[in-house]
Design an enzyme around this catalytic site. Structure first.
Site: not given
Ligand code: URA
Length: 433
Positions: A84, A163, A170, A185, A189
């Site tokens: 990621h 999320d 946010r 966050s 995932k």
């Molecule tokens: N990427 C995400 O998935 N969440 C965040 O808060 C920032 C970057």
């Protein structure tokens, strides 16, 4: 039953929330029982007071519990790896890393996102390949990781639904850049997505969320800790995002660069990051390799064509045409030339990302259509010598007018100085648990 104003007040005053309270808060929010305005106040309290490491883990767990989880390990009976990135300009790393890792015999299953602001998204890039399907069901995703060894798909609506709502909230309440909220966050995932081992590419610099190295390292530490608590192995690569990664910025252009890299013809900074991320993933895998052995396997997969073959198998499995000639091309290609001689001191990632966005490579509003053919290819990057009239970059545009605007923006993104700048590696650090 929780009283939300009391939780907000406690966090505002620097107190601690229990994991049960955070679970009820996130479940209530996901179901629409707790309104946006209370969550907005909660996020602002967290922004100022932070979360303890126990609370950050509890929030991550609470987010995961709002949706479905995927058990890749159970379904495949072996360790699955994932990667990621925290987001950047020209970042097509996963599109080259996935095939390399799969060619080395390690299952790679990844759920990816779309572009956000000036940063591009892996799903948008993959959709420039004619026929490619990013929306697979969970069963199709698991089957493909099993049969092809590699799948990159969009997250289903059921994966961490809280999320999705919270991120959008946010974004409009100035509460994105909080370590605890970003870490929860991202890791919610990744954990729900089912991989056992994850390499995080934490970007730092002009084009990244984290502008300072110390902040990126702190974010990496928090995410590694969350992974450890959830029983996942996590390694973070801290990488430079002051200038765009590689040469290409824009969807089809980036796919071409990923293919070139799999053929052994990629730009040096991009190749370095791809090789490092792939090596780390192989070390984390169940092959039991040392770093040197893993590095050797990665180099071999690139040299013997097996990584390119894995790319072709993967793209075809998801319905796409792997032939590079099938990718869309922009009708107008225009050069940006140097007005003065010297050395490139910097090439602003945000400026290049925004120029590509305005060409149509990204979305300004949620429902904008992307033009997959357009973008920017830099010919000179930090440290390169330039003479007056040298090509600095190419603009790939839909029409002359947008090419002209982008050419001015890209020229302004170059800082050219008399002195050669100090050499800098794209990889700044590697942090393991
Ligand atoms: N990427 C995400 O998935 N969440 C965040 O808060 C920032 C970057």
């Amino acid at each position: 039953m929780i009283r939300v104003p009391e939780l907000i007040e406690r966090k505002r005053d620097g107190g601690e929330l229990s994991s049960d309270e955070l679970v009820q808060l996130m479940l209530g929010y996901a179901k629409g029982e707790i309104p946006d305005y209370q969550l907005a106040a909660f996020c602002m309290a967290v922004y100022f007071k932070g979360l303890s490491s126990a609370e950050t883990y509890a929030l991550t767990d609470a987010l995961i519990r709002t949706g479905e989880t995927v058990d890749l390990h159970g379904a495949l009976g072996r360790k699955v790896v994932d990667k990621h990135s925290t987001g950047g300009v020209g970042d097509k790393t996963s599109i080259a890393v996935g095939p390399i890792v799969a060619a080395c015999g390690v299952p790679f299953g990844k759920m990816s996102g779309r572009g956000l602001g000036h940063t591009g998204g892996t799903l948008d890039k993959l959709e420039s390949i004619p026929g490619f399907r990013v929306e697979l069901t969970t069963e199709e995703f698991i089957d493909q990781v099993r049969s092809v060894g590699l799948a990159i798909v969009g997250a289903t609506a059921d994966l961490v639904p809280a999320d999705k709502k919270l991120y959008a909230l946010r974004d409009v309440t100035a509460t994105v850049d909080s370590y605890s909220l970003i870490a929860a966050s991202i890791m919610s995932k990744k954990i729900a997505g089912g991989a056992d081992a994850i390499v995080l590419d934490v970007k730092v610099g002009d084009g990244a969320f984290m502008k300072a190295r110390a902040d990126a390292e702190r974010l990496a530490d928090v995410m590694i800790d969350l992974g450890r608590r959830a029983g996942r192995e996590v390694v973070a690569v801290i990488s430079d995002m002051d200038e765009p990664l590689g040469h290409a910025v824009g969807n089809a252009l980036e796919i071409r660069e990923a293919i070139a890299t799999l053929k052994g013809e990629g730009p040096s900074d991009f190749v370095q990051l791809v090789v490092e991320a792939s090596t780390q993933l192989l070390v984390l895998s169940d092959l039991g390799l040392s770093r040197e052995q893993a590095h050797g396997r990665v180099e071999q997969a690139l040299a013997d064509g097996s990584a390119l073959a894995a790319y072709e198998r993967w793209i075809a499995a998801q319905g796409g045409n792997p032939d590079e000639a099938a990718l869309p091309s922009a009708p107008v290609v225009r050069e940006v030339t140097a007005r003065r001689a010297g050395y490139v001191r910097s090439l602003g990632a945000v400026q290049v990302g925004n120029a590509a966005l305005r060409l149509g490579a990204g979305r300004r509003a949620k429902d904008d259509r992307i033009d997959h053919a357009v973008g920017i290819v830099s010919r000179k990057k930090r440290g390169d010598a330039v003479a007056v009239g040298d090509a600095l970059a190419e603009i790939h545009a839909h029409d002359e007018q947008s090419a002209e605007v982008a050419a001015d923006e890209v020229l302004a993104a170059y800082e050219i100085a008399d002195d050669e700048p100090q050499e800098r590696s794209v990889i700044l650090d590697v942090i393991a648990a």
